[in-house]
Design an enzyme around this catalytic site. Structure first.
Site, short mmCIF file in Angstrom:
data_model
loop_
_atom_site.label_atom_id
_atom_site.label_comp_id
_atom_site.label_asym_id
_atom_site.label_seq_id
_atom_site.Cartn_x
_atom_site.Cartn_y
_atom_site.Cartn_z
N ASP A 29 0.85 -1.19 0.00
CA ASP A 29 0.00 0.00 0.00
C ASP A 29 0.89 1.24 0.00
OD1 ASP A 29 -2.09 1.74 0.16
OD2 ASP A 29 -2.71 1.21 2.19
N GLU A 127 -2.09 0.29 -4.85
CA GLU A 127 -2.01 -0.88 -3.98
C GLU A 127 -2.17 -2.16 -4.78
OE1 GLU A 127 -5.34 -1.53 -1.26
OE2 GLU A 127 -6.42 0.09 -2.26
#
Length: 439
Positions: A29, A127
Site C-alpha cells: 500500500d 495498492e
C-alpha cells in the site's frame, strides 16, 4: 531521506507460522501516493512540506484527494475542500493532479513487486496483492517485504506500507496498522488479541451502513461478530453474513488473481554506496545487474532483444542508452557484454557515477521466439542452456548465493572463468568474454 521501514510483529517465529502448504500474501500500500509522487519528482519543492492534491485549485472548491503526512499533522484530511484546508493550514501547497505521472509511478512500483512473483493483483493505482507462497528463493516473507519496500524507496523515492499474512483480508488489514513505512505481520492466531476489541467497521469489507445494522443486532465489536449466531447473520445479510462470520475469525480463501499483463520490460537499478568511475568497478556492478535481470527474465519464460543501461550522476542527471540485437537473449553473460559495450561507447569514464541500471526490452515468450543461433555458437547452445537451467534450479533450492560468478567475488568482473561454489562442490565453466572481445 526516507526513514527506515518499521516492522511491527506479533510474538513468535514468522517461519513457524507459515505451514509448508499454506499461503503467504503481501499487501503493498503506497503511502499518500499522489503527494509522494510529486515529492519524488521535485523533492526540493515539496519534501517535508504540507501538500495536498485536489481537483480544482483555482476555484478553491475542489476536494482534497490526498495529503502528505506533514499536512495531516497540521489537521488536513481527505475530503476537505481546498478552502477548508487553507484555513487550517495557510501554507498548504495545493497541487493539480497529474494522472499520467501517477500511472507511470504505479507501473514502476508494480514492476518492482512483480519481480518477486507473477501472482500480482492490482486493486487500485496505489495498492496490490502479491501471493509469494512460491517465492522462497528470495528469502523469508519478511525478507521479501523489506526488500520490496527498500527498493521502492531507493529506486522511486516513495514510501509504502506492507502487510504480511496468510490471506488477502489479513494482509490488507496488516498494511494499515503501521503508516508510513511500516511492515506488519498478522497471523490468524493473533486475530483475537489484535482485532476482536475493535469496532466492526474496522474489519475490511464492512462499511458504516453495515456496521449500523450490526449495532442494532447488539453486535459492536469484531469479537462479538465472531461469536454471533451465523444463522441470524445470514437471515439479515444473506451470503454476506457467512462471509462476515468467517472474516471476523481472520479467514479468507479468495485467491490473488493474476490480472497483470506480461511485462513489456524487466529492469533493475542500484544506487551505489559511493560514487565510482573505475571501469573494473563499473563492470562488476553491471555483472550483478545482468545476473539479476536475466534471472527474472527466465523465471517468466521470456527472452529480450533490447538491452538498455541507465546511468545517473551525483548531480542527479540521468541518461539511458540502448542496443537492439539481431537475436533474442536470456543469459547473463550476453546482457553483461552488451551493457559494458554501451557504457564504453556512450560514457566518459572520467565522470563519476551514482546509479547504474540494466533494463531488458522487446520481450517475447521463449516458446514463441524463433531463436537464431549464432553460426559459431550453435554447438555450444544446448550445453549453455542446460547449465543455465541447472544453476537456476540450484538457486531456487538453496538461495541466490548458492551460485556466484567470479566477477562478483573479485575485482575482475570480466573473468573468463565462472567459479561456482555449490554446497562445497566446485564447478568451473566458460562464462564471460571480455566486453571488447567479439571473436
Amino acid at each position: 531521506m526516507l526513514k527506515e521501514g518499521t516492522v511491527l510483529k506479533v510474538p513468535g517465529n514468522i517461519d513457524e507460522y507459515y505451514p509448508a502448504r499454506g499461503r503467504v500474501v503481501l499487501h503493498v500500500d503506497m503511502n499518500a501516493f499522489y503527494c509522494s509522487v510529486h515529492e519524488a519528482e521535485e523533492p526540493e519543492k515539496y519534501r517535508n512540506r504540507p501538500t495536498a492534491v485536489a481537483g480544482s485549485v483555482e476555484l478553491r472548491k475542489g476536494v482534497i484527494v490526498t495529503c502528505s503526512y506533514t499536512a495531516r499533522k497540521r489537521g488536513i484530511s481527505t475530503g476537505m475542500t481546498v478552502s477548508q484546508g487553507l484555513k487550517k493550514c495557510p501554507d498548504l501547497i495545493v497541487i493539480q493532479p497529474n494522472f499520467h505521472l501517477y500511472r507511470r509511478y504505479s507501473r514502476a512500483f508494480m514492476d518492482i513487486a512483480y519481480g518477486y512473483t507473477p501472482l500480482l493483483q492490482a486493486v487500485s493505482i496505489d495498492e496490490c496483492y502479491l501471493d509469494i507462497t512460491g517465492s522462497k528463493q528470495f528469502g523469508t516473507p519478511l525478507d521479501i517485504a523489506q526488500e520490496i519496500q527498500s527498493r521502492i524507496a531507493h529506486e522511486l523515492g516513495l514510501p509504502c506500507s506492507i502487510g504480511i499474512a496468510p490471506n488477502k483480508l489479513l494482509a490488507k488489514m496488516a498494511s494499515d496498522m503501521k503508516k508510513p513505512n511500516g511492515i506488519t505481520v498478522l497471523r490468524i492466531r493473533d486475530v483475537p488479541a489484535l482485532l476482536w476489541d475493535k469496532p466492526c467497521n474496522e474489519l475490511f469489507g464492512i462499511g458504516s451502513k453495515t456496521a449500523e445494522k450490526l449495532k442494532r443486532m447488539r453486535i459492536f465489536t469484531i469479537g462479538q461478530l465472531a461469536a454471533a449466531d451465523e444463522r441470524q447473520l445470514v437471515e439479515k445479510f444473506g451470503v454476506t453474513g457467512h462471509w462476515m462470520k468467517q472474516a471476523a475469525h481472520g479467514l479468507d480463501d479468495s485467491p490473488v488473481m493474476e490480472d497483470r499483463e506480461k511485462n513489456k520490460s524487466i529492469g533493475h537499478t542500484t544506487t551505489l554506496p559511493q560514487d565510482i568511475r573505475n571501469l573494473d568497478e563499473i563492470q562488476r556492478v553491471f555483472l550483478n545487474l545482468a545476473d539479476q535481470v536475466t534471472r527474472r527474465l527466465r523465471r517468466q519464460k521470456m527472452m529480450a532483444q533490447t538491452v538498455q543501461i541507465t546511468i545517473r550522476t551525483p548531480d542527479m542527471k540521468t541518461i539511458t542508452r540502448s542496443q537492439t540485437l539481431e537475436t533474442v537473449i536470456d543469459r547473463a553473460e550476453e546482457v553483461y557484454r552488451e551493457a559494458c559495450k554501451l557504457y564504453q561507447r556512450h560514457w566518459n569514464g572520467e565522470k563519476p557515477v551514482r546509479l547504474l541500471g540494466i533494463t531488458l526490452q522487446n520481450l517475447v515468450m521463449k516458446e514463441e521466439s524463433a531463436l537464431q543461433l549464432d553460426l559459431f555458437d550453435y554447438e555450444e547452445q544446448p550445453r549453455k542452456e542446460s547449465l543455465t537451467k541447472t544453476m537456476d534450479l540450484l538457486r531456487d533450492k538453496f538461495g541466490e548465493n548458492a551460485v556466484l560468478t567470479a566477477g562478483m567475488l573479485t575485482n575482475d568482473p570480466s573473468a573468463l572463468i565462472r567459479n561456482h561454489k555449490i554446497r562445497g562442490t566446485s564447478l568451473q565453466t566458460d562464462f564471460l568474454r571480455k566486453p571488447q572481445d567479439e571473436s
